[in-house]
Write a protein that holds these residues in place. Structure first.
Motif, PDB file in Angstrom:
ATOM      1  N   ASP A  37       0.911  -0.994  -0.003  1.00 49.01           N
ATOM      2  CA  ASP A  37       0.012  -0.020  -0.070  1.00 49.01           C
ATOM      3  C   ASP A  37       0.872   0.983   0.029  1.00 49.01           C
ATOM      4  O   ASP A  37       0.691   2.322  -0.700  1.00 49.01           O
ATOM      5  N   THR A  38       1.896   1.094   0.952  1.00 47.79           N
ATOM      6  CA  THR A  38       2.839   2.665   1.090  1.00 47.79           C
ATOM      7  C   THR A  38       3.745   2.542  -0.473  1.00 47.79           C
ATOM      8  O   THR A  38       3.815   3.675  -1.027  1.00 47.79           O
ATOM      9  N   GLN A  39       3.892   1.293  -1.215  1.00 47.50           N
ATOM     10  CA  GLN A  39       4.643   1.690  -2.342  1.00 47.50           C
ATOM     11  C   GLN A  39       3.594   1.831  -3.586  1.00 47.50           C
ATOM     12  O   GLN A  39       3.945   1.822  -4.729  1.00 47.50           O
ATOM     13  N   GLN A  40       2.123   1.751  -3.280  1.00 44.99           N
ATOM     14  CA  GLN A  40       1.292   1.966  -4.311  1.00 44.99           C
ATOM     15  C   GLN A  40       1.049   0.597  -5.128  1.00 44.99           C
ATOM     16  O   GLN A  40       1.023   0.955  -6.409  1.00 44.99           O
ATOM     17  N   LEU A  41       1.426  -0.385  -4.721  1.00 43.74           N
ATOM     18  CA  LEU A  41       1.534  -1.811  -5.547  1.00 43.74           C
ATOM     19  C   LEU A  41       0.557  -2.627  -4.991  1.00 43.74           C
ATOM     20  O   LEU A  41       0.431  -3.671  -5.260  1.00 43.74           O
ATOM     21  N   LEU A  42      -0.761  -2.287  -4.474  1.00 39.09           N
ATOM     22  CA  LEU A  42      -1.664  -3.189  -3.940  1.00 39.09           C
ATOM     23  C   LEU A  42      -2.094  -4.040  -4.993  1.00 39.09           C
ATOM     24  O   LEU A  42      -2.477  -5.091  -4.562  1.00 39.09           O
ATOM     25  N   ALA A  43      -2.307  -3.592  -6.206  1.00 42.03           N
ATOM     26  CA  ALA A  43      -2.664  -4.605  -7.244  1.00 42.03           C
ATOM     27  C   ALA A  43      -1.912  -5.745  -7.379  1.00 42.03           C
ATOM     28  O   ALA A  43      -2.410  -6.582  -7.907  1.00 42.03           O
ATOM     29  N   THR A  44      -0.636  -5.808  -6.942  1.00 45.59           N
ATOM     30  CA  THR A  44      -0.005  -6.935  -6.936  1.00 45.59           C
ATOM     31  C   THR A  44      -0.523  -8.262  -6.173  1.00 45.59           C
ATOM     32  O   THR A  44      -0.486  -9.338  -6.651  1.00 45.59           O
ATOM     33  N   MET A  45      -1.260  -7.858  -5.193  1.00 44.80           N
ATOM     34  CA  MET A  45      -1.979  -8.636  -4.439  1.00 44.80           C
ATOM     35  C   MET A  45      -3.127  -9.655  -5.080  1.00 44.80           C
ATOM     36  O   MET A  45      -3.633 -10.562  -4.412  1.00 44.80           O
TER      37      MET A  45
END
Length: 225
Positions: free
Chosen positions: A187-195
């Protein structure tokens, strides 16, 4: 780093019973950092062995020494003169160091003074946590740099499970849920879509189940030849 804990002294004393000239050998790397196999521990353990022998009316000579790393031939070469007339060596290195000593000096009994536990590091003074399982197929690029193999009680590749509550693992409320941490990190890295990507079953043949493992650096092997 490799983390190891000290064996109970009664177990060590039993292993060394019958030997009259012993060397307690420390290692200056990982086990020094986790306060179980450094020069200080060598001195303390040697003193314990002398005192125990004196109280039991036994004669024993205990040498003390340490080397930078017991897991490399060139470093343990340096202590061959120290141990050449010893009956036994108590190695307070990790299990790799003990095995290197046993292979290098086959005529001398080499005993382990530690129990090798895991690869990890200190999170605060005196507290060490596992961080890597040596699975041989690292996926940290997809999990925000946090390892679910070693830090999740179930080694889940698609987490969290339904049992984690308030950021804690259901197995132990003292253990943070790493998948909760992974979520926050992504979330901090703005990569939540990875999950949202389902990770397929892991190839476990690269891990400890397929041992002994070996790594060959071809460029160094070719250079040596």
């Amino acid at each position: 780093m490799i983390v190891a804990s000290s064996k109970p002294f009664p177990e060590i004393k039993k292993m060394l019973s019958g030997f009259k000239k012993v060397c307690v050998l420390g290692c200056g790397s990982c086990v020094t950092i986790c306060h179980t196999g450094g020069e200080k521990q060598v001195t303390e353990l040697a003193a314990q062995l002398r005192l125990a022998a004196k109280l039991e009316g036994r004669q024993i000579e205990v040498k003390e020494d340490s080397t930078l790393r017991q897991c490399e031939w060139e470093f343990i070469d340096d202590i061959k003169e120290v141990i050449k007339d010893c009956d036994a060596v108590l190695s307070i290195a990790c299990g790799v160091g003990v095995q290197y000593m046993a292979e290098k000096f086959p005529k001398i009994r080499i005993f382990p003074g530690l129990n090798t536990t895991f690869m990890g590091g200190p999170t605060e003074q005196g507290i060490f946590w596992e961080r890597c399982a040596g699975c041989g197929n690292c996926i940290l690029e997809t999990t925000g740099g946090l390892c679910p193999i070693s830090r999740c009680a179930k080694s889940l590749l698609n987490g969290p499970c339904g049992g984690s509550q308030n950021g804690k693992c259901e197995v132990s409320q003292e253990t943070p849920c790493v998948w909760h941490q992974i979520y926050d990190q992504l979330d901090t890295q703005q990569l939540l879509a990875t999950m949202e990507t389902i990770v397929p079953p892991k190839d476990w043949t690269t891990g400890m189940e397929n041992h002994p493992r070996k790594m060959i650096l071809e460029h160094l092997v070719m250079k040596k030849q």
